[in-house]
Design an enzyme around this catalytic site. Sequence first.
Site, PDB file in Angstrom:
ATOM      1  N   GLU A 130       3.536  -0.486   4.589  1.00 14.50           N
ATOM      2  CA  GLU A 130       3.405  -1.417   5.723  1.00 14.50           C
ATOM      3  C   GLU A 130       2.508  -2.608   5.428  1.00 14.50           C
ATOM      4  O   GLU A 130       2.400  -3.513   6.249  1.00 14.50           O
ATOM      5  CB  GLU A 130       2.885  -0.669   6.958  1.00 14.50           C
ATOM      6  CG  GLU A 130       1.390  -0.439   7.019  1.00 14.50           C
ATOM      7  CD  GLU A 130       0.917   0.723   6.170  1.00 14.50           C
ATOM      8  OE1 GLU A 130      -0.290   1.002   6.157  1.00 14.50           O
ATOM      9  OE2 GLU A 130       1.772   1.374   5.524  1.00 14.50           O
ATOM     10  N   ASN A 190       0.845  -1.195   0.000  1.00 13.21           N
ATOM     11  CA  ASN A 190       0.000   0.000   0.000  1.00 13.21           C
ATOM     12  C   ASN A 190       0.888   1.256   0.000  1.00 13.21           C
ATOM     13  O   ASN A 190       2.112   1.155   0.028  1.00 13.21           O
ATOM     14  CB  ASN A 190      -0.945  -0.040   1.210  1.00 13.21           C
ATOM     15  CG  ASN A 190      -0.189   0.165   2.496  1.00 13.21           C
ATOM     16  OD1 ASN A 190       0.918  -0.329   2.679  1.00 13.21           O
ATOM     17  ND2 ASN A 190      -0.778   0.895   3.424  1.00 13.21           N
ATOM     18  N   CYS A 203       2.059   3.514   2.047  1.00 14.89           N
ATOM     19  CA  CYS A 203       3.126   3.765   3.046  1.00 14.89           C
ATOM     20  C   CYS A 203       3.994   2.553   3.322  1.00 14.89           C
ATOM     21  O   CYS A 203       4.849   2.597   4.228  1.00 14.89           O
ATOM     22  CB  CYS A 203       2.505   4.292   4.330  1.00 14.89           C
ATOM     23  SG  CYS A 203       1.811   5.938   4.119  1.00 14.89           S
TER      24      CYS A 203
END
Length: 746
Positions: free
Chosen positions: A286, A282, A284
């Site tokens: 994580e 995704n 960011c």
Amino acid sequence: MSKRTIPAGLPEPIINENAKIVLSRRYQRKDTKGATAETPKELFWRVASSIAKEEDKYTKSSFKSGKLAREFYDLMTSYRFLPNSPTLMNAGTDIGQLAACFVLPIEDDIEGIFDAVKHAAMIHKSGGGTGFSFSRLRAKDSVVGSTGGVASGPLSFLKIFNCATEQIKQGGTRRGANMGILRVDHPDIMDFIKAKERDGELNNFNLSIGLTETFMKAVEKSEDYDLIAPNTGKKVSSLNARDVFNILVQKAWESGDPGIVFLDRINRDNPTPKLGEMESTNPCGEQPLLPYEACNLGSINLGTCFAKGKNGHDSEVDWAELKRIIHLAVRFLDNVIDASQYPLPQITETVEKNRKIGLGVMGWADLLYQLKIPYNSQTAVDMGERLMKFIQDEARSASKTLAAERGHFPTYPESIFGETNLGPYRNATTTTIAPTGTLSIIAGCSSGVEPLFALSFVRNVMDNDKLMETNPYFESALKDAGAYSENLMEKIANVGSIKKMEHLPEALRTIFVTSMDIEPIWHLKMQAAFQKHTDNAVSKTVNLPSNATKENIWDIYWKAYEYGCKGVTVYRDGSKTSQVLCTGESDKKIKEEESVVQNRPDVIYGFTQKISTGLGMLFLTVNEMDGKPFEVFATIGKSGGSITAKAEAIGRLVSLALRSGVEVREIVEQLKGIGGENPKFMKKHLVKSIPDAIAHVFESRYLSGEHVNVQVPSLNKELCPDCGQPLVFEEGCHICKSCAYTKCGG
């Protein structure tokens, strides 16, 4: 949307001033005229009751939906747990899309590419973020068999995705965010690494390079590695791995982009490898996901899980309370899967097969403050690992309980759990450390597993009033030590940290550290500690001071690989033209009054210097007053109209700066090192561009040959477009601590 009946006696939530702004602007429902149409109490009850209602589907459940709704309401309004933003925004509404993270595939044909653009637009409109791997697209200049033409390559299509996001974000509830990943063995890898050299390029994307273990081993030995055409699977050329890694480090030093992810490590933890490889994460980083997979996230506020011992001694984590929160939160997140209306049938199908959830944390720095443990210590790292193991173990236990009540996730038999007879579980994954920039503002706690960005700072509110924001645990500790005063708080707000305030007790200065007080290695050790017991990945930024070297970043990247991280993001303070320091010290550097521009006399003398550039011969005329440069004329021979116009524009702007009183050193710092498409050696100097050539002349003539280090001035802050407050860079995003605006990308 009709309002849900609120039961009698439901307590009003206690909301801090920042949270009121955030909830009103971004979460509370609006009427057709844009006016707020629900209270915070109604918001939390809307979410709690709609998610608890899913419980009625399961006859074996140990909860009734009415009682569970009250449990969920209390969980959220005590800020012990909050779900991801789309759930807060959309639960119980007609939109009904409750997940934050999506990964979409991009196939190597026009239909597949533009289907992905369309699908991303639908997800952004509903409040989700998207990740893509561009690794399947054939390299630029490859032959396209169906047309006989040549391919334009991944980077050209990346720009199309970026442009589409730019338009969609204007009408949505959240700004669209994307992750773009390219494998390091793709033939276009060098273009991709350099894609964000110019500030503002691809501003709706975070970029990461997908590194393989084969590549990392070649880096270690300084060997060549193969570049593979994705459309044929054949080797087309090779590069020296260490040279590529060096350029990655260079770009990270310059701007923080691109980041890196370790693809082999991500896929080693893939719970359903028979369903395919994970190619992307995704926005960011994580949440690694399969194509067309989504994950809904939520975070526990660790600051609320502190058990104070008698007389302040023997304080510890409240493990019993933490366990209670975990089990409720896992049930909440599993219910979200049932309640969510996904924008594509392919996503609905994949989500229901694997039922991934991502329970994470926020308030970690607050818990350490209460435990009196310095963030930058092995004790804190050990505590982080112990705590995350507890969360993972209990989350899996809760998932087993749900499996007994509701059945295991459908692909469990062919998953790694089914093959090893672990489980059965309701969810293929249960834990993720996600960014909590907005949620932490609502909860009034520190973000994720990040250290605090400042102990105290001044926030501008309405009518230019200023409000002092201070971490409550720090303020309490100051008062306990008899060191609190309004004057001291103003001084701390000016710099954000007490590291250099030697008049304060050493114990305070040791415990209450901030992000930039901490050596980079401790950021990385903390990330690795939480990663050991996290199913998915950890959103974390390794903060570096402005004087950090490229060798420092090399070391961080290499240690991230050795420590078992799934990726890493670095941010060197001041490395972007948009500096994001959020304390008063940088504000002092901004001139309060505009400089007076000097008038040009009728007659002025100077010199003309000839400089060979990659775009042609540059003739730089510098006119002087009192021995100082006053104006500049830059003309370039045998170039097109565009190059001539740019040279003239640069000359005019430099002249305006000089006549406005800007010092030569400041101009050199801004222009030196700017790269162009045709660098060229001139004697012993590499002329990178027209602005770099001007900087070289100024540095040589007016600074006595002194070598000027290129530094981005800290006064260049990026401000929030919504409320005008400075942005903070953490967890891979620019975040406004006042109104919760986030910008993940550019």
